[in-house]
Enzyme design. Structure first.
Site, PDB file in Angstrom:
ATOM      1  N   GLU A   1      38.810  46.101  48.816  1.00 40.28           N
ATOM      2  CA  GLU A   1      38.169  45.209  47.593  1.00 40.28           C
ATOM      3  C   GLU A   1      36.659  44.816  48.272  1.00 40.28           C
ATOM      4  O   GLU A   1      36.578  44.440  49.320  1.00 40.28           O
ATOM      5  CB  GLU A   1      38.861  43.759  47.514  1.00 40.28           C
ATOM      6  CG  GLU A   1      40.103  43.882  46.761  1.00 40.28           C
ATOM      7  CD  GLU A   1      40.581  42.344  46.701  1.00 40.28           C
ATOM      8  OE1 GLU A   1      40.089  41.382  46.394  1.00 40.28           O
ATOM      9  OE2 GLU A   1      41.884  42.292  46.953  1.00 40.28           O
TER      10      GLU A   1
ATOM     11  N   GLN B   1      36.508  44.832  39.926  1.00 45.03           N
ATOM     12  CA  GLN B   1      37.751  45.650  39.427  1.00 45.03           C
ATOM     13  C   GLN B   1      37.453  46.876  38.454  1.00 45.03           C
ATOM     14  O   GLN B   1      36.379  46.748  37.879  1.00 45.03           O
ATOM     15  CB  GLN B   1      38.805  44.927  39.217  1.00 45.03           C
ATOM     16  CG  GLN B   1      39.176  43.639  40.155  1.00 45.03           C
ATOM     17  CD  GLN B   1      40.500  43.061  39.979  1.00 45.03           C
ATOM     18  OE1 GLN B   1      41.182  43.228  38.955  1.00 45.03           O
ATOM     19  NE2 GLN B   1      40.655  42.014  40.679  1.00 45.03           N
TER      20      GLN B   1
ATOM     21  N   TYR C   1      33.197  40.904  49.754  1.00 41.48           N
ATOM     22  CA  TYR C   1      32.371  40.661  48.167  1.00 41.48           C
ATOM     23  C   TYR C   1      30.920  40.547  48.421  1.00 41.48           C
ATOM     24  O   TYR C   1      30.712  39.654  49.439  1.00 41.48           O
ATOM     25  CB  TYR C   1      32.984  39.422  47.150  1.00 41.48           C
ATOM     26  CG  TYR C   1      34.225  40.149  46.747  1.00 41.48           C
ATOM     27  CD1 TYR C   1      34.467  40.741  45.542  1.00 41.48           C
ATOM     28  CD2 TYR C   1      35.540  39.711  47.519  1.00 41.48           C
ATOM     29  CE1 TYR C   1      35.634  41.420  45.029  1.00 41.48           C
ATOM     30  CE2 TYR C   1      36.611  40.280  46.865  1.00 41.48           C
ATOM     31  CZ  TYR C   1      36.614  40.921  45.737  1.00 41.48           C
ATOM     32  OH  TYR C   1      38.042  41.427  44.913  1.00 41.48           O
TER      33      TYR C   1
ATOM     34  N   GLU D   1      44.180  44.478  38.915  1.00 37.21           N
ATOM     35  CA  GLU D   1      44.840  43.341  39.211  1.00 37.21           C
ATOM     36  C   GLU D   1      45.557  42.805  38.010  1.00 37.21           C
ATOM     37  O   GLU D   1      44.741  42.748  36.895  1.00 37.21           O
ATOM     38  CB  GLU D   1      44.145  42.397  40.067  1.00 37.21           C
ATOM     39  CG  GLU D   1      44.919  40.902  40.221  1.00 37.21           C
ATOM     40  CD  GLU D   1      44.398  40.138  41.601  1.00 37.21           C
ATOM     41  OE1 GLU D   1      43.276  40.339  41.856  1.00 37.21           O
ATOM     42  OE2 GLU D   1      45.200  39.301  41.792  1.00 37.21           O
TER      43      GLU D   1
ATOM     44  N   ASN E   1      48.466  41.068  50.846  1.00 36.56           N
ATOM     45  CA  ASN E   1      46.918  41.160  50.329  1.00 36.56           C
ATOM     46  C   ASN E   1      46.620  39.760  50.906  1.00 36.56           C
ATOM     47  O   ASN E   1      47.115  38.929  50.808  1.00 36.56           O
ATOM     48  CB  ASN E   1      46.959  41.406  49.040  1.00 36.56           C
ATOM     49  CG  ASN E   1      45.722  40.844  48.439  1.00 36.56           C
ATOM     50  OD1 ASN E   1      44.806  41.821  48.715  1.00 36.56           O
ATOM     51  ND2 ASN E   1      45.327  39.610  48.008  1.00 36.56           N
ATOM     52  N   GLU E   2      45.450  39.824  51.683  1.00 34.93           N
ATOM     53  CA  GLU E   2      44.721  38.782  51.825  1.00 34.93           C
ATOM     54  C   GLU E   2      45.600  37.735  52.591  1.00 34.93           C
ATOM     55  O   GLU E   2      45.579  36.723  52.180  1.00 34.93           O
ATOM     56  CB  GLU E   2      43.881  37.965  50.997  1.00 34.93           C
ATOM     57  CG  GLU E   2      42.642  38.922  50.739  1.00 34.93           C
ATOM     58  CD  GLU E   2      41.680  38.336  49.705  1.00 34.93           C
ATOM     59  OE1 GLU E   2      41.908  37.321  48.999  1.00 34.93           O
ATOM     60  OE2 GLU E   2      40.559  38.975  49.524  1.00 34.93           O
TER      61      GLU E   2
HETATM   62  O1  AHR Z   1      39.625  40.489  43.009  1.00 27.27           O
HETATM   63  C1  AHR Z   1      39.981  39.238  42.788  1.00 27.27           C
HETATM   64  C2  AHR Z   1      40.585  38.486  44.017  1.00 27.27           C
HETATM   65  O2  AHR Z   1      39.504  38.495  45.054  1.00 27.27           O
HETATM   66  C3  AHR Z   1      41.602  39.178  44.582  1.00 27.27           C
HETATM   67  O3  AHR Z   1      42.751  38.765  43.769  1.00 27.27           O
HETATM   68  C4  AHR Z   1      41.935  38.779  45.939  1.00 27.27           C
HETATM   69  O4  AHR Z   1      42.200  39.691  46.805  1.00 27.27           O
HETATM   70  C5  AHR Z   1      40.415  38.380  46.341  1.00 27.27           C
HETATM   71  O5  AHR Z   1      40.208  37.181  46.749  1.00 27.27           O
END
Ligand code: AHR
Length: 487
Positions: free
Chosen positions: A295, A344, A240, A22, A169-170
């Site tokens: 992600e 990432q 995450y 990103e 995205n999201e």
């Molecule tokens: O990876 C960091 C961020 O986490 C990304 O931009 C977003 O899609 C997610 O919330």
């Protein structure tokens, strides 16, 4: 432990070993791209050491340009003469100036150099249907059209080929704060105008749920189907592994209890995938729509003294264990999970690679991707390990494993999550004639990590393993990840 090579569960699409890049902090600028005038060895501005490192792990797919950045990105600002490209504020990530010197042409060249599939995340939140539809035309149309002409003027005669197109995205969060009902309407409209040109076939990815938002999956699966066909090839899940959102702690500073708490959360990925898959199975028993985990990874407080908006964190053996567990889970879910992109690739969150000027190091997480690369394109097979739980009240099995076969080679990956005890393993290997075995291991004290002063403090070494009469034996040290290869 027991492996049955004839019990094939599903094909492991290489994209399960995918990555995410990103415009965030030093992922692109400084990390991947340094510009043509840099003294750091580069190809048209793209770091040579990064390209080599990506090739070594056979990086199969790279998602770009975001993340939250994607829904603020206007692709036309990133093409043409660099000195006249528009500058913008990267509002999501530190409010820094984005000069757009890394755009479509640069990204596609990076993918060509690495030999990976590009995965474009389109702007739905602040973009228009026309803008995204024109991006696809610009990249893939071979004939005469305004966008194809513009591409030619910018030096690229032939169109590129690309498959993976994310529509937003999201969009439940930074991509527009939409409800699933509203987004699914937006999705169908945007998707309708992103066409297949000149033999290029797009694979459409709709925004999926955040973690355990099962309602989002339900609504998407209800609404993505029109009579006779599915409007999406995949929906994406973001999950995450975060200690606590308000108290994340540093990557390198944690107690034994923190470690087991994090692994407990990481193991929840299995339940999460099972539950989203169950919903998808109800609407789509044939498996037309894939689940992408586009992600995933650990998220801690930033390294002291660095910009909080840049999400730069160190990476220890704890992260290696998270990567090992996650990838084993993805292998086992590969019937529905067809792509997963760790967040990432460079200098951001659970990065595989860290850079500082011309220096570059591979993190423990990078080495896990190296150990696991033979799973790509294999068939996941039955693999059972009798297990002991390591932490009371938590779900932390001592061993995490998965196995696959490809071209007559059986690959087993195994992680010993215990911080104290080694694991002496005897494994019955059924329905596979093995005459030789080789093994590699990554191990170290759980806080161990690589630094620019000691870039190879943690690395892969050989491991002793034996096979005789269908019995495989090896010993995994505490806090270790291994690849065992049978031929
Ligand atoms: O990876 C960091 C961020 O986490 C990304 O931009 C977003 O899609 C997610 O919330």
């Amino acid at each position: 432990m027991l492996i049955n090579a004839e019990d094939r569960i599903s094909h492991i699409q290489p994209e399960i070993y995918g990555h995410f890049s990103e415009h965030l902090g030093r992922c692109i600028y400084g990390g991947i791209y340094v510009g043509e005038d840099s003294p750091i060895p580069n190809i048209h501005g793209i770091r040579k050491d990064i390209v080599e490192a990506f090739k070594n792990i056979r990086l199969p797919v790279l998602r770009w340009p975001g993340g939250c950045f994607a829904d603020e990105y206007h692709w036309k600002d990133g093409i043409g003469e660099k000195s006249s490209r528009k500058k913008m504020v990267n509002t999501n990530w530190g409010g820094v100036v984005e000069d757009n010197s890394f755009g479509t042409h640069e990204f596609m060249e990076l993918c060509e150099l690495v030999g990976c599939e590009p995965y474009i995340a389109g702007n739905v939140g602040s973009g228009t249907v026309r803008e995204l539809s024109e991006w696809v035309e610009y990249m893939t149309f071979d004939g005469v059209s305004p966008m194809a002409e513009l591409r030619r003027q910018n030096g690229r005669e032939k169109p590129w080929r690309f498959k993976y197109l994310g529509i937003g995205n999201e969009n439940w969060g930074c991509g527009g704060n939409m409800s699933p009902e509203y987004y699914s309407g937006q999705y169908r409209q945007f998707r309708s105008f992103c066409k297949n040109y000149s033999g290029n076939e797009l694979y459409y990815v709709a925004c999926g749920p955040s973690g355990a938002d099962f309602n989002w999956t339900e609504v998407m699966m209800k609404t993505l189907k029109t009579p006779g066909w599915w409007t999406a090839n995949a929906i994406s899940l973001h999950f995450y592994t975060v200690p606590e959102w308000n108290n994340k702690g540093l990557a390198t500073e944690f107690t034994e209890e923190d470690y087991y708490t994090l692994l407990n959360l990481n193991n929840y990925t299995d339940e999460l995938l099972t539950r989203h898959t169950e919903i998808m199975n109800r609407y789509d028993p044939e498996g037309n729509v894939a689940l992408f985990v586009d992600e995933w990874g650990t998220w801690y407080d930033v390294e002291p003294g660095t910009n909080p908006g840049f999400l730069y964190q160190q990476n220890t053996m704890r992260d290696a264990m998270v990567a090992a567990i996650s990838l084993n889970i993805f292998n086992r879910h590969s019937k529905r999970v067809k792509m997963a992109n760790i967040a990432q690739a460079v200098n951001v969150l659970q990065a595989l690679i860290l850079t500082e000027g011309e220096k570059m190091l591979k993190t423990p997480t990078y080495h896990v991707f190296d150990l696991y690369k033979e799973h790509q394109d294999g068939d996941c097979i039955y693999c059972y390990s009798q297990n002991e739980n390591l932490a009371e009240g938590k779900n932390v099995p001592m061993l995490s494993t998965s196995a696959s076969v490809k071209n007559g080679v059986l690959t087993l990956t195994a992680a010993n999550c215990s911080l104290k005890d080694e694991a002496k393993i005897t494994c019955d290997v059924c329905n596979f004639e093995a005459s030789s075995v080789s093994a590699r291991v990554l191990t170290g004290e759980v806080h161990a990590h690589n630094t620019f002063e000691a870039p190879e403090a943690v690395g892969i070494t050989g491991l002793k393993a034996e096979i005789s009469g269908g019995k495989l034996t090896f010993t995994l040290p505490a806090c270790a990840v291994a690849e065992i290869s049978l031929k």
